[in-house]
Design a protein around this motif. Sequence first.
Motif, PDB file in Angstrom:
ATOM      1  N   ASP A 180      -1.143 -40.980  64.078  1.00 59.49           N
ATOM      2  CA  ASP A 180      -0.241 -41.836  64.841  1.00 59.49           C
ATOM      3  C   ASP A 180       0.125 -41.154  66.167  1.00 59.49           C
ATOM      4  N   THR A 234       2.954 -40.118  67.300  1.00 56.97           N
ATOM      5  CA  THR A 234       3.846 -38.964  67.173  1.00 56.97           C
ATOM      6  C   THR A 234       3.052 -37.678  66.968  1.00 56.97           C
ATOM      7  N   GLU A 235       2.099 -37.707  66.039  1.00 59.50           N
ATOM      8  CA  GLU A 235       1.285 -36.516  65.800  1.00 59.50           C
ATOM      9  C   GLU A 235       0.392 -36.206  66.993  1.00 59.50           C
ATOM     10  N   LYS A 244       1.030 -36.781  70.120  1.00 56.69           N
ATOM     11  CA  LYS A 244       1.881 -36.157  71.135  1.00 56.69           C
ATOM     12  C   LYS A 244       2.173 -34.704  70.788  1.00 56.69           C
ATOM     13  N   GLU A 245       2.486 -34.436  69.518  1.00 57.27           N
ATOM     14  CA  GLU A 245       2.756 -33.065  69.094  1.00 57.27           C
ATOM     15  C   GLU A 245       1.546 -32.163  69.365  1.00 57.27           C
TER      16      GLU A 245
END
Length: 104
Positions: A12, A14-15, A17-18
């Motif tokens: 996703d 979020t991951e 971006k991390e």
Amino acid sequence: MPIDKHTGEFIDLTEAKELTNAYQAAFPNEPKCFFFGSEKLQSVIGQDGCIGLRMYRGFDVVRNEQNVVIVGVDANGNDMTDGLLLDRGRMCPTDCDSVSPLNQ
């Protein structure tokens, strides 16, 4: 682990971006990404027997710049080096999406 056309995992945002932000923080002077056009990528992956792509980091000593060499991979996990090899993607920075959450 066998190699097949299903290798890889979708993640996703979020991951993603991390991962990209951590890379950019750890390696601030390295290229953030490379862009390759869909026609070129489809030409490589559309070769007979190609089940995926392998991406090698490369360095052009004449241009003094990094890039990525993309090669098709067959069902045995072998690079299809007799086929199409793709290089000279457009590098970020300078060719970046300035509003992407992956480019921070």
